[in-house]
Design an enzyme around this catalytic site. Structure first.
Site, mmCIF file in Angstrom:
data_model
loop_
_atom_site.group_PDB
_atom_site.id
_atom_site.type_symbol
_atom_site.label_atom_id
_atom_site.label_comp_id
_atom_site.label_asym_id
_atom_site.label_seq_id
_atom_site.Cartn_x
_atom_site.Cartn_y
_atom_site.Cartn_z
ATOM 1 N N HIS A 174 0.834 -1.196 0.000
ATOM 2 C CA HIS A 174 0.000 0.000 0.000
ATOM 3 C C HIS A 174 0.872 1.251 0.000
ATOM 4 O O HIS A 174 2.071 1.191 0.265
ATOM 5 C CB HIS A 174 -0.933 0.020 1.215
ATOM 6 C CG HIS A 174 -2.135 -0.850 1.064
ATOM 7 N ND1 HIS A 174 -2.119 -2.185 1.412
ATOM 8 C CD2 HIS A 174 -3.385 -0.595 0.597
ATOM 9 C CE1 HIS A 174 -3.315 -2.711 1.161
ATOM 10 N NE2 HIS A 174 -4.093 -1.769 0.673
ATOM 11 N N LYS A 230 -0.805 4.896 4.445
ATOM 12 C CA LYS A 230 -1.677 3.934 5.128
ATOM 13 C C LYS A 230 -1.162 3.704 6.537
ATOM 14 O O LYS A 230 0.001 3.354 6.744
ATOM 15 C CB LYS A 230 -1.758 2.614 4.356
ATOM 16 C CG LYS A 230 -2.759 1.637 4.983
ATOM 17 C CD LYS A 230 -3.153 0.542 4.031
ATOM 18 C CE LYS A 230 -4.164 -0.396 4.666
ATOM 19 N NZ LYS A 230 -5.416 0.293 5.045
#
Length: 233
Positions: free
Chosen positions: A131, A135
């Site tokens: 990600h 995040k």
């Protein structure tokens, strides 16, 4: 339909654009520093905030009779409390670790493969999720859901970010700039490897799924999942 956005970061802005394109009205755009003014005008709320705000946001909606869709991850230790509140208030609630329509098909594929592999003990399962660097939680909620799907149909008992023991699934969590989300499940033996993988190209898929869920839940009572929204149950 009138929508309250709880969380107005990158995801909130994409959800806003898609909701407007689909003919909806935004009556509240709440960030961490603003109030809930406008919430009571909403037909439904969509929460893509941060872990520390999610429970307060969901509670405010349920206490005021507003159906709520939450895609915030990292707060699930209190998920059952929100389910209990929803039931006590005769409310409407959907939590999804990932609202992408493709990922929800991938969840089903993951469980189907786990069932097929359950008696082939020579294969060891591991996972990887990648990600963007903003995040906050690791592993991702999507990775946890995928691991739970494997555990449901196998002898594995848990997942770990550390070195796994025999009944644990190792999840490697990577954070790389500008990656919306990539999830891979590996079945490794001495002679070969089976891999299934989902790659998100943008946040659009997550946002569209959240708006579709919001459209679906209006007029319904209870605690639901994306399986209900997509008719996968």
């Amino acid at each position: 339909m009138k929508i309250a956005l709880l969380g107005y970061g990158k995801m909130g802005k994409v959800i806003e654009r898609i909701a407007l394109e689909r003919g909806h009205e935004i009556v509240l755009k709440k960030d961490q520093d603003s109030t809930f003014d406008g919430l009571l005008l909403a037909d439904v709320a969509i929460d893509f905030s941060v872990p520390d705000s999610a429970v307060a946001n969901i509670s405010e909606c349920l206490n005021n009779g507003i159906p709520v869709i939450s895609g915030t991850t990292g707060w699930l230790a209190k998920y059952q409390a929100m389910v209990d509140l929803c039931e006590a208030k005769n409310g409407s609630f959907i939590y999804g670790s990932n609202f992408s329509l493709g990922v929800n098909i991938f969840f089903e594929l993951n469980e189907y493969l786990a069932k097929m592999m359950s008696n082939l003990k020579q294969y060891k399962v591991s996972m990887e999720e990648i990600h963007h660097t903003q995040k906050l939680d690791a592993p991702s909620g999507t990775a946890i859901s995928l691991a739970e799907g494997v555990i449901k149909h196998s002898d594995y008992a848990n997942w770990t970010l550390e070195t796994p023991i025999s009944n644990e699934i190792h999840i490697e969590a990577k954070r790389i700039e500008n990656v919306p989300g990539t999830h891979s499940i590996f079945y490794d033996s001495e002679v070969d490897q089976i891999e299934i993988k989902h790659t998100a190209h943008s946040r659009e898929g997550f946002a569209l799924g959240a708006v579709v869920a919001a459209e679906w839940i209006v007029g319904k009572k209870g605690v639901f999942t994306m399986k209900d929204v997509l008719g996968l149950n």
